[in-house]
Enzyme design. Structure first.
Site, mmCIF file in Angstrom:
data_model
loop_
_atom_site.group_PDB
_atom_site.id
_atom_site.type_symbol
_atom_site.label_atom_id
_atom_site.label_comp_id
_atom_site.label_asym_id
_atom_site.label_seq_id
_atom_site.Cartn_x
_atom_site.Cartn_y
_atom_site.Cartn_z
ATOM 1 N N CYS A 119 23.147 -5.426 20.871
ATOM 2 C CA CYS A 119 23.525 -4.022 20.751
ATOM 3 C C CYS A 119 23.265 -3.468 19.358
ATOM 4 O O CYS A 119 23.305 -2.269 19.143
ATOM 5 C CB CYS A 119 24.994 -3.847 21.115
ATOM 6 N N GLN A 165 31.578 -12.365 27.317
ATOM 7 C CA GLN A 165 30.823 -13.592 27.062
ATOM 8 C C GLN A 165 31.467 -14.816 27.703
ATOM 9 O O GLN A 165 30.802 -15.832 27.915
ATOM 10 C CB GLN A 165 30.697 -13.825 25.556
#
Length: 401
Positions: free
Chosen positions: A325, A179
């Site tokens: 996810c 990220q």
């Protein structure tokens, strides 16, 4: 209806420049990079050029970059590869309770194979304590793996300090920077990182390609056998267009990074403050300032996050309730539980993650639209009716903070 995409933490659009760079490697320069003919050598040059681009972006050397199929593979390789390569020295790994599941599930898998793992707690903002890391170290510790930035609440971790501690203790340090790359400065030298994971689709590159930085000299097991690709560490024909796309994407993402981050931070702060001012009983999740420039994560009491997402989608706004996810799971976010939220509040989370194309007008539209949606859902909420009847004294609604 114009659609506003605010789920860039899940994935980003491939930028036009990246797509343009990739296209010739589907139809013109399509050779196998391991072939010795001219078409193959052209492919090899493209792979190595991309390797240099990735290395330059994180202040590494090209021979320390290994291409993978994405961030999850990079995490798996880093953790399993170090664990088995160093099991003669010890079997202890330190991580945090809020890591991405690519890290957590890998560590849990290793526990079934004779390794011991310490899962460090975090504070109410989702920050790991360097002191806790130091206290957890034993004479059997072989790896510390702490993410650079959390994918759900955006909190930045003290990775430079943790990396410095690991280096002093002669323990390998891995950071999941999936990220962080392209959002904030990522410098493997400043971080004292021995291994670092990244994924192209988080910074406007293609899906299905990532990289693992492995500092030269680090002992790590081969991830895939069956060929000599990636210096015999990861077998398999290289994803040529994807690798080219990743190189271009990371070069673009890290050019004028400070200026881009400042613009994104201003939009983020406008969004956060607007939501907190317009909607009662909302709390910000994550650190108020030590967070990714594009991350807004809030918990909206008395409603379910899934219902909120569906209403936003109907209004043309794409958001998320947490990690992509785990979007199929009904369980509340492990990250929000780790920072102390009770289940019923964690279920009402909303993550809005901005991208390069996000505008002031987009933020204004969200701020105009979201309060009305929240009010409608709360008016329909049986739980809200129940707590109102009790005068707000329902024990289920007591925030642990």
């Amino acid at each position: 209806m114009n659609r506003i995409y605010l789920d860039n933490a899940a994935t980003t659009a491939v930028s036009p420049e990246v797509l343009e760079a990739m296209l010739p490697y589907f139809t013109q320069v399509y050779g196998n990079a391991s072939s010795i003919h001219s078409t193959g050598r052209d492919a090899r040059r493209a792979v190595e050029a991309a390797r240099k681009q990735v290395a330059a972006a994180i202040n590494a050397q090209p021979n320390e970059i290994y291409f993978t199929a994405g961030g999850s593979e990079s995490d798996n390789w880093a953790i399993k590869g170090v664990a088995f390569a160093h099991k003669d020295k010890g079997n202890h790994i330190i991580t945090s309770a809020i890591e991405h599941h690519a890290v957590l599930h890998t560590c849990q898998w290793l526990e079934k194979h004779g390794f011991e793992v310490t899962y460090l707690p975090v504070d109410e903002f989702g920050r790991v304590s360097v002191e806790d890391v130091e206290k957890a170290i034993t004479d059997k510790t072989i790896l510390i793996t702490i993410m650079a930035a959390n994918n759900e609440i955006g909190t930045l971790q003290p990775v430079e300090e943790i990396g410095r501690l690991a280096r002093e203790k002669k323990i390998l340090f891995h950071t999941d920077a999936v990220q962080a790359v392209g959002a904030v400065e990522v410098d493997v030298q400043k971080m004292n990182a021995d291994l670092l994971s990244m994924s192209a689709h988080k910074f406007h590159g293609p899906k299905g390609v990532g990289a693992l930085y492995i500092r030269r000299g680090v002992k790590i097991d081969t991830y895939l056998t069956g060929g000599a690709q990636e210096r015999s560490k990861r077998a398999g024909t290289e994803n040529l267009p994807g690798i080219v796309g990743m190189g271009k994407a990371i070069e673009l993402a890290t050019t004028d990074l400070a200026e881009k981050a400042a613009r994104m931070t201003a939009l983020r702060d406008k969004l956060i403050s607007g939501i907190l001012e317009a909607i009662p009983d909302v709390r910000l999740n994550g650190h108020p300032t030590l967070r990714l420039p594009n991350n807004c994560n809030v918990s909206v009491r008395y409603i379910e996050g899934e219902a909120l997402l569906l209403r936003l989608d109907l209004a043309g706004i794409a958001g998320s309730s947490g990690s992509a996810c785990t979007s199929g799971s009904l369980d509340p976010s492990h990250v929000l539980l780790a920072i102390g939220l009770p289940h019923e509040i964690a279920h009402g989370s909303l993550r809005l993650s901005l991208g390069n194309d996000t505008t002031d007008a987009d933020v204004d539209y969200v701020l105009d639209t979201l309060p009305g949606i929240v009010k409608q859902l709360r008016d329909m909420s049986a739980l809200n009716v129940f707590t109102s009847t009790l005068g707000g004294n329902c024990p289920l609604m007591k925030d642990s903070h």
